[in-house]
Design a protein around this motif. Structure first.
Motif, PDB file in Angstrom:
ATOM      1  N   LEU A 185       0.838  -1.204   0.000  1.00  0.00           N
ATOM      2  CA  LEU A 185       0.000   0.000   0.000  1.00  0.00           C
ATOM      3  C   LEU A 185       0.877   1.260   0.000  1.00  0.00           C
ATOM      4  CD1 LEU A 185      -2.895   1.211   0.290  1.00  0.00           C
ATOM      5  CD2 LEU A 185      -2.596   1.037   2.782  1.00  0.00           C
ATOM      6  N   ILE A 186       1.941   1.225   0.784  1.00  0.00           N
ATOM      7  CA  ILE A 186       2.867   2.374   0.808  1.00  0.00           C
ATOM      8  C   ILE A 186       3.501   2.546  -0.578  1.00  0.00           C
ATOM      9  CG2 ILE A 186       5.043   3.248   1.785  1.00  0.00           C
ATOM     10  CD1 ILE A 186       4.230   1.907   4.474  1.00  0.00           C
ATOM     11  N   GLU A 187       3.845   1.428  -1.208  1.00  0.00           N
ATOM     12  CA  GLU A 187       4.425   1.517  -2.562  1.00  0.00           C
ATOM     13  C   GLU A 187       3.435   2.189  -3.521  1.00  0.00           C
ATOM     14  OE1 GLU A 187       4.711  -2.141  -4.776  1.00  0.00           O
ATOM     15  OE2 GLU A 187       6.287  -1.374  -6.090  1.00  0.00           O
ATOM     16  N   ASP A 188       2.167   1.803  -3.429  1.00  0.00           N
ATOM     17  CA  ASP A 188       1.184   2.355  -4.362  1.00  0.00           C
ATOM     18  C   ASP A 188       0.973   3.856  -4.123  1.00  0.00           C
ATOM     19  OD1 ASP A 188      -0.431   1.237  -6.543  1.00  0.00           O
ATOM     20  OD2 ASP A 188      -2.087   2.176  -5.465  1.00  0.00           O
ATOM     21  N   TYR A 189       0.952   4.253  -2.843  1.00  0.00           N
ATOM     22  CA  TYR A 189       0.838   5.677  -2.485  1.00  0.00           C
ATOM     23  C   TYR A 189       2.045   6.448  -3.048  1.00  0.00           C
ATOM     24  CZ  TYR A 189       2.203   9.264   1.071  1.00  0.00           C
ATOM     25  OH  TYR A 189       2.667  10.377   1.724  1.00  0.00           O
ATOM     26  N   ILE A 192       9.826  -3.383  -0.032  1.00  0.00           N
ATOM     27  CA  ILE A 192       9.174  -2.751  -1.172  1.00  0.00           C
ATOM     28  C   ILE A 192       8.616  -1.361  -0.811  1.00  0.00           C
ATOM     29  CG2 ILE A 192       6.948  -3.938  -0.802  1.00  0.00           C
ATOM     30  CD1 ILE A 192       8.626  -3.042  -4.146  1.00  0.00           C
ATOM     31  N   ALA A 193       8.344  -1.121   0.480  1.00  0.00           N
ATOM     32  CA  ALA A 193       7.891   0.221   0.887  1.00  0.00           C
ATOM     33  C   ALA A 193       9.011   1.237   0.663  1.00  0.00           C
ATOM     34  CB  ALA A 193       7.461   0.212   2.356  1.00  0.00           C
ATOM     35  N   ASP A 194      10.248   0.848   1.005  1.00  0.00           N
ATOM     36  CA  ASP A 194      11.382   1.768   0.793  1.00  0.00           C
ATOM     37  C   ASP A 194      11.605   1.990  -0.697  1.00  0.00           C
ATOM     38  OD1 ASP A 194      12.773   1.984   3.622  1.00  0.00           O
ATOM     39  OD2 ASP A 194      12.226  -0.118   3.361  1.00  0.00           O
ATOM     40  N   PHE A 195      11.580   0.898  -1.482  1.00  0.00           N
ATOM     41  CA  PHE A 195      11.837   1.090  -2.920  1.00  0.00           C
ATOM     42  C   PHE A 195      10.728   1.896  -3.568  1.00  0.00           C
ATOM     43  CE2 PHE A 195      14.543  -2.556  -1.863  1.00  0.00           C
ATOM     44  CZ  PHE A 195      15.759  -1.956  -2.187  1.00  0.00           C
ATOM     45  N   GLY A 196       9.493   1.706  -3.124  1.00  0.00           N
ATOM     46  CA  GLY A 196       8.397   2.525  -3.643  1.00  0.00           C
ATOM     47  C   GLY A 196       8.659   4.002  -3.388  1.00  0.00           C
ATOM     48  N   LEU A 197       9.035   4.319  -2.161  1.00  0.00           N
ATOM     49  CA  LEU A 197       9.251   5.737  -1.833  1.00  0.00           C
ATOM     50  C   LEU A 197      10.511   6.300  -2.479  1.00  0.00           C
ATOM     51  CD1 LEU A 197       7.755   5.705   1.718  1.00  0.00           C
ATOM     52  CD2 LEU A 197       7.192   7.392  -0.039  1.00  0.00           C
ATOM     53  N   MET A 198      11.404   5.417  -2.927  1.00  0.00           N
ATOM     54  CA  MET A 198      12.561   5.931  -3.670  1.00  0.00           C
ATOM     55  C   MET A 198      12.107   6.594  -4.970  1.00  0.00           C
ATOM     56  SD  MET A 198      15.498   5.656  -2.203  1.00  0.00           S
ATOM     57  CE  MET A 198      16.980   5.324  -3.197  1.00  0.00           C
ATOM     58  N   GLY A 199      10.933   6.205  -5.521  1.00  0.00           N
ATOM     59  CA  GLY A 199      10.432   6.845  -6.746  1.00  0.00           C
ATOM     60  C   GLY A 199      10.383   8.357  -6.579  1.00  0.00           C
ATOM     61  N   PRO A 200       9.480   8.862  -5.747  1.00  0.00           N
ATOM     62  CA  PRO A 200       9.425  10.313  -5.579  1.00  0.00           C
ATOM     63  C   PRO A 200      10.647  10.902  -4.883  1.00  0.00           C
ATOM     64  CG  PRO A 200       7.874   9.198  -4.089  1.00  0.00           C
ATOM     65  CD  PRO A 200       8.374   8.172  -5.049  1.00  0.00           C
ATOM     66  N   MET A 201      11.208  10.183  -3.909  1.00  0.00           N
ATOM     67  CA  MET A 201      12.227  10.809  -3.061  1.00  0.00           C
ATOM     68  C   MET A 201      13.600  10.906  -3.728  1.00  0.00           C
ATOM     69  SD  MET A 201      10.783  11.727  -0.227  1.00  0.00           S
ATOM     70  CE  MET A 201       9.076  11.547   0.314  1.00  0.00           C
ATOM     71  N   LEU A 202      13.967   9.905  -4.552  1.00  0.00           N
ATOM     72  CA  LEU A 202      15.345   9.901  -5.066  1.00  0.00           C
ATOM     73  C   LEU A 202      15.560  10.929  -6.161  1.00  0.00           C
ATOM     74  CD1 LEU A 202      18.173   8.488  -5.136  1.00  0.00           C
ATOM     75  CD2 LEU A 202      17.253   7.002  -6.913  1.00  0.00           C
ATOM     76  N   ALA A 239       1.380   4.771  12.030  1.00  0.00           N
ATOM     77  CA  ALA A 239      -0.034   5.195  11.980  1.00  0.00           C
ATOM     78  C   ALA A 239      -0.267   6.507  11.223  1.00  0.00           C
ATOM     79  CB  ALA A 239      -0.612   5.255  13.394  1.00  0.00           C
ATOM     80  N   PRO A 240       0.527   7.555  11.468  1.00  0.00           N
ATOM     81  CA  PRO A 240       0.263   8.803  10.721  1.00  0.00           C
ATOM     82  C   PRO A 240       0.417   8.636   9.201  1.00  0.00           C
ATOM     83  CG  PRO A 240       1.650   9.253  12.630  1.00  0.00           C
ATOM     84  CD  PRO A 240       1.563   7.759  12.502  1.00  0.00           C
ATOM     85  N   MET A 241       1.365   7.812   8.783  1.00  0.00           N
ATOM     86  CA  MET A 241       1.497   7.602   7.331  1.00  0.00           C
ATOM     87  C   MET A 241       0.269   6.857   6.782  1.00  0.00           C
ATOM     88  SD  MET A 241       4.312   5.788   4.882  1.00  0.00           S
ATOM     89  CE  MET A 241       5.506   7.090   5.014  1.00  0.00           C
ATOM     90  N   LEU A 242      -0.220   5.890   7.525  1.00  0.00           N
ATOM     91  CA  LEU A 242      -1.380   5.139   7.042  1.00  0.00           C
ATOM     92  C   LEU A 242      -2.623   6.029   6.991  1.00  0.00           C
ATOM     93  CD1 LEU A 242      -0.769   1.672   8.741  1.00  0.00           C
ATOM     94  CD2 LEU A 242      -0.053   2.507   6.495  1.00  0.00           C
ATOM     95  N   LYS A 243      -2.747   6.940   7.964  1.00  0.00           N
ATOM     96  CA  LYS A 243      -3.886   7.865   7.960  1.00  0.00           C
ATOM     97  C   LYS A 243      -3.792   8.789   6.738  1.00  0.00           C
ATOM     98  CE  LYS A 243      -6.263  11.034  11.130  1.00  0.00           C
ATOM     99  NZ  LYS A 243      -6.160  12.404  10.675  1.00  0.00           N
ATOM    100  N   GLU A 244      -2.601   9.271   6.485  1.00  0.00           N
ATOM    101  CA  GLU A 244      -2.397  10.145   5.319  1.00  0.00           C
ATOM    102  C   GLU A 244      -2.746   9.395   4.021  1.00  0.00           C
ATOM    103  OE1 GLU A 244      -1.575  13.283   4.940  1.00  0.00           O
ATOM    104  OE2 GLU A 244      -0.625  13.470   2.962  1.00  0.00           O
ATOM    105  N   ILE A 245      -2.331   8.137   3.929  1.00  0.00           N
ATOM    106  CA  ILE A 245      -2.606   7.356   2.714  1.00  0.00           C
ATOM    107  C   ILE A 245      -4.115   7.195   2.526  1.00  0.00           C
ATOM    108  CG2 ILE A 245      -2.385   5.052   1.664  1.00  0.00           C
ATOM    109  CD1 ILE A 245       0.437   4.904   2.882  1.00  0.00           C
TER     110      ILE A 245
END
Ligand SMILES: N[C@@H](CCC(=O)N[C@@H](CS)C(=O)NCC(=O)O)C(=O)O
Length: 360
Positions: free
Chosen positions: A90-94, A190-200, A248-254
């Motif tokens: 889910l984090i990857e998709d967000y 996979i959550a870290d690699f997903g966030l590498m998309g926008p962050m890197l 929890a705050p990240m999941l609420k934001e998602i």
């Protein structure tokens, strides 16, 4: 394998971080000189596209990584606990589909960023266009700003909310990284690699958001280098066995952002609309392009939820106690994307995120 991509691209950066971690050799090449062949073989002109040594082509970073995980299973980037794994996906998709708007906005709305990135893109991928350089730069600036910022709902009324989405991602990641080196363990998932998309390649590298990251979220800044430098070793991957409270705050934001967009986009797709509106955290977005690909993303998340054991389903529900999250398990049907019905991804013919909004 050959990865067709660009050095400043969101999803190419995500895939490269993964390939480096797994020790999978690749060569980076540009897709733009040979568009016709790529369109025929891979379906869409988007990046990354992978041409494999076995002659097959792969597209879409999410199924590409899932496929490579089957071929190179150890050490895995998929947490073994099914609840943690679902949340990681889910984090990857967000990261893939929600933070995209903010990333494009910072790159193409701020002059300093726009000037720098148009220069890089012009020299890296537009050399085959027979126009003077200043005209190629002008073309790319216009294409990107109109196509991915103005036509993606960023305007005076929404800009502050779009930027808050980036700041919230930083705050929520900082919190998670205060407890462990990677978001869900002591090795990257996979959550870290997903966030590498926008962050890197966007937030960490484009001048305006990079300054914000260094200033407000140095732990995210150092996580970027940590993931880039991480190498899978023979040791066991180490992930949390339960989703930590600090997530929890990240999941609420998602739930409040990405899941609202997925719901409204799917409803509009079902009504054969080309555009839709949505209100996210009180901010109203108008005239957004409907995305068929994102209907598919929602289907994938719902299928993944469906495949969980009863116990894991209850755990996911308790981690996401928000009305916006109910579309992940609601019984009422959602619109069908009819994309990749033969389940061939990543070997299927890809579609651009906004290229196929309404079925033809
Ligand atoms: N779902 C795809 C998205 C790939 C994508 O949209 N890449 C962007 C660049 S980072 C692109 O190629 N956009 C097409 C364009 O700009 O025309 C993935 O996960 O790889």
């Amino acid at each position: 394998m050959k990865v067709y991509g660009i050095t400043v691209s969101y999803y190419t950066g995500k895939l490269e971080a993964y390939l480096r971690y797994k020790g999978i050799n690749y060569e980076l090449d540009h897709p733009y000189a040979d568009q016709k062949r790529i369109k025929e073989l891979a379906g869409a002109i988007q990046i990354p596209i992978v041409e494999r040594n076995d002659g097959r082509w792969m597209s879409d970073s999410t199924p590409i990584i899932q496929q490579l995980e089957q071929e190179h299973p150890t050490p895995t980037v998929l947490p073994s606990d099914e609840t943690v794994r679902f949340i990681a996906m889910l984090i990857e998709d967000y990261a893939d589909e929600w933070l995209w708007r903010a990333a494009m906005h910072y790159r193409w709305s701020y002059e300093h960023d726009r000037e720098l990135l148009s220069r890089i893109l012009t020299d890296e991928v537009m050399t085959h266009i027979p126009l003077p350089r200043f005209m190629r730069r002008r073309l790319i600036k216009k294409r990107q700003r109109i196509g991915f910022v103005v036509r993606d709902g960023v305007c005076a009324d929404t800009q502050a909310h779009v930027e808050a989405g980036y700041l919230n991602a930083l705050t929520n990641m900082e919190a998670m990284l205060s407890e462990r080196p990677y978001l869900l363990g002591s090795t990257p998932s996979i959550a870290d690699f997903g966030l590498m998309g926008p962050m890197l390649r966007h937030f960490g590298q484009d001048p305006t958001p990079a300054e914000i990251m260094r200033d407000k979220a140095p732990a995210v800044f150092s996580w970027l280098a940590r993931v880039w430098n991480a190498r899978a070793t023979a040791g066991e991957p180490t992930f949390v066995s339960e989703v930590p409270d600090v997530a929890a705050p990240m999941l609420k934001e998602i739930a409040e952002t990405h899941l609202v967009q997925l719901a409204e986009n799917a409803a509009a797709y079902g009504n054969q609309q080309k555009h839709f509106e949505m209100t996210v955290q009180g901010c109203s977005y108008k005239n957004l392009p409907v995305s068929r690909y994102r209907v598919h993303c929602l289907e994938q998340l719902r299928e993944a939820f469906d495949a969980l054991s009863d116990g894991a389903q209850s755990k996911v529900k308790s981690l996401l106690p928000y009305p916006e999250a109910e579309l992940l398990w609601q019984a009422a049907p959602i619109a069908k994307s009819e994309y990749d019905e033969a389940r061939e991804a990543p070997f299927n013919k890809a579609i651009n995120v906004y290229g196929n909004g309404v079925p033809q």
